[in-house]
Design an enzyme around this catalytic site. Sequence first.
Site, mmCIF file in Angstrom:
data_model
loop_
_atom_site.group_PDB
_atom_site.id
_atom_site.type_symbol
_atom_site.label_atom_id
_atom_site.label_comp_id
_atom_site.label_asym_id
_atom_site.label_seq_id
_atom_site.Cartn_x
_atom_site.Cartn_y
_atom_site.Cartn_z
ATOM 1 N N ASP A 22 0.793 -1.246 0.000
ATOM 2 C CA ASP A 22 0.000 0.000 0.000
ATOM 3 C C ASP A 22 0.823 1.294 0.000
ATOM 4 O O ASP A 22 1.777 1.419 0.767
ATOM 5 C CB ASP A 22 -0.871 0.086 1.262
ATOM 6 C CG ASP A 22 -1.589 -1.186 1.598
ATOM 7 O OD1 ASP A 22 -1.509 -2.150 0.820
ATOM 8 O OD2 ASP A 22 -2.224 -1.224 2.667
ATOM 9 N N GLU A 201 -10.545 -2.586 4.191
ATOM 10 C CA GLU A 201 -9.209 -2.072 4.483
ATOM 11 C C GLU A 201 -9.044 -0.664 3.904
ATOM 12 O O GLU A 201 -9.760 -0.266 2.991
ATOM 13 C CB GLU A 201 -8.124 -2.980 3.877
ATOM 14 C CG GLU A 201 -8.166 -4.415 4.394
ATOM 15 C CD GLU A 201 -7.045 -5.307 3.860
ATOM 16 O OE1 GLU A 201 -6.456 -6.035 4.661
ATOM 17 O OE2 GLU A 201 -6.763 -5.293 2.643
#
Length: 488
Positions: A22, A201
């Site tokens: 990420d 998420e």
Amino acid sequence: VDMKEKFRPQYHFSPESNWMNDPNGMVYYAGEYHLFYQHHPYGTTWGPMHWGHAVSKDLIHWDHHPIALAPDEHGDIFSGSVVVDWNDSTGFFKGASGLVAIFTHADQYPDSDRSRQRQSLAYSTDCGRTWTKYEGNPVLAEESITDFRDPKVFWHEETHKWIMILAAGNHVRFYASHNLKSWEFASEFGSHSGSHAGVWECPDIFKLPVVGVENTSKWVMIVSIGNDSAFIEGSRTQYFIGQFDGISFTNENSDDTVLWLDYGRDNYAGVTWSDISHEDGRRIFIGWMSNWKYANETPTVGWRSAVTLPRELTLKETSDGVRLIQTPVAELEKIRREKRSWNQLFIEPGKHVSLDVSGEQSEIIAEFELESATEFGIKIRKSDSEETIIGYDAVNEFLFINRINSGVTEFNEYFPCLHGASLKAENNRIKLHILVDSSSVEIFANNGQVVITDLIFPDPKSTGIELYTTNKKVKLASLVIVQLASIF
Ligand code: FRU
């Protein structure tokens, strides 16, 4: 460090070496765009998470910096955000301003292997170059929630509070604070809304004006949904549109409406830059160009994973309601080189038009006029044995990418595939804006209303670009192909 490895993106950010997932903590401060990222500095697969760091002045060229945050006694450093504390609400900056990172510390409950995720702070007084962890960490814990992570914090002007949105299993939760150190629960959203094809998420939330509609702003909430073995798509990102009043979010669509931010397989865990509004008002997004289905197996050497091109997000009123629009940032201009254009090209069935331009790193802008064509499109990264097809099935009004024969695909059974999105012609036209790099394709269709982001791993010599139609001629009203320079 090999920035010319054959699959290394030449104009997308990737870590110099080893693993990334990420993008984290993107913030604009003192003339610099910061990009932090989930990083395993000692291996090319996911491992103990650190925050890697890179800085750019133009969102295109990046300088690599030392690791910003490393694991400590509270655990590994998972995803999170960075804010500018303009008024020293934390007291970290002796009355001046500075950067505060709010991230998830991930470890295990003592005497058990249940994972523990708590939120912590670190701050920097030197424009992100060095970081100090707050001695009061962690600042937010909820023992009853196992998946409790990825805090994104922003200043809510109307209520004069810091607001945190974070993922909590199958929903998001909001907390509020005056000093970033003590947090009060505000509300939760989503257990029954949108897609639950995986754990939630990396949420984000921000307000945007609706382009062309006076005095109308809406809140956009982005939520990534994790890879669940029951779904072939793997990791995906959805969004919601509604209002946020400083306490709770109200979804303006029905609970069962699912809005996908990207219809490709490789745009995950994306969030937006903080604090750009002080400069130019843009809302800029970057996503991780991979998918947990196969992220650890992609065929790169010495490094693994990259991010999407930074994209500007706007809101537009459509016949289905207000929708998110994505466009590559204007700074892409900096790497545009030779440009070729064609007008009024007719493509006949069986006669594939190959263009004598090479397309290893290129931007293709094509406007097709449908007439009676049933399926047509553009083949990229083409050779005698490989091609990636970007096609439009006019009968089913479906835009697709076919990467079955795109190059190296056998590293995971889910990789070779054809997928896409519903797309209606506008005034009988389909407009495609395509960005091709060494190992990725980003397709912005009809001015960014539908987006498809996919990885591909073609041979470096497969650089052909070809136009095709299956059984009726199609007219290409205009075609522009621009070579994009390497940022290295
Ligand atoms: C999303 C994610 C986050 C987590 C991070 C760990 O890809 O699973 O929820 O913070 O990756 O690296």
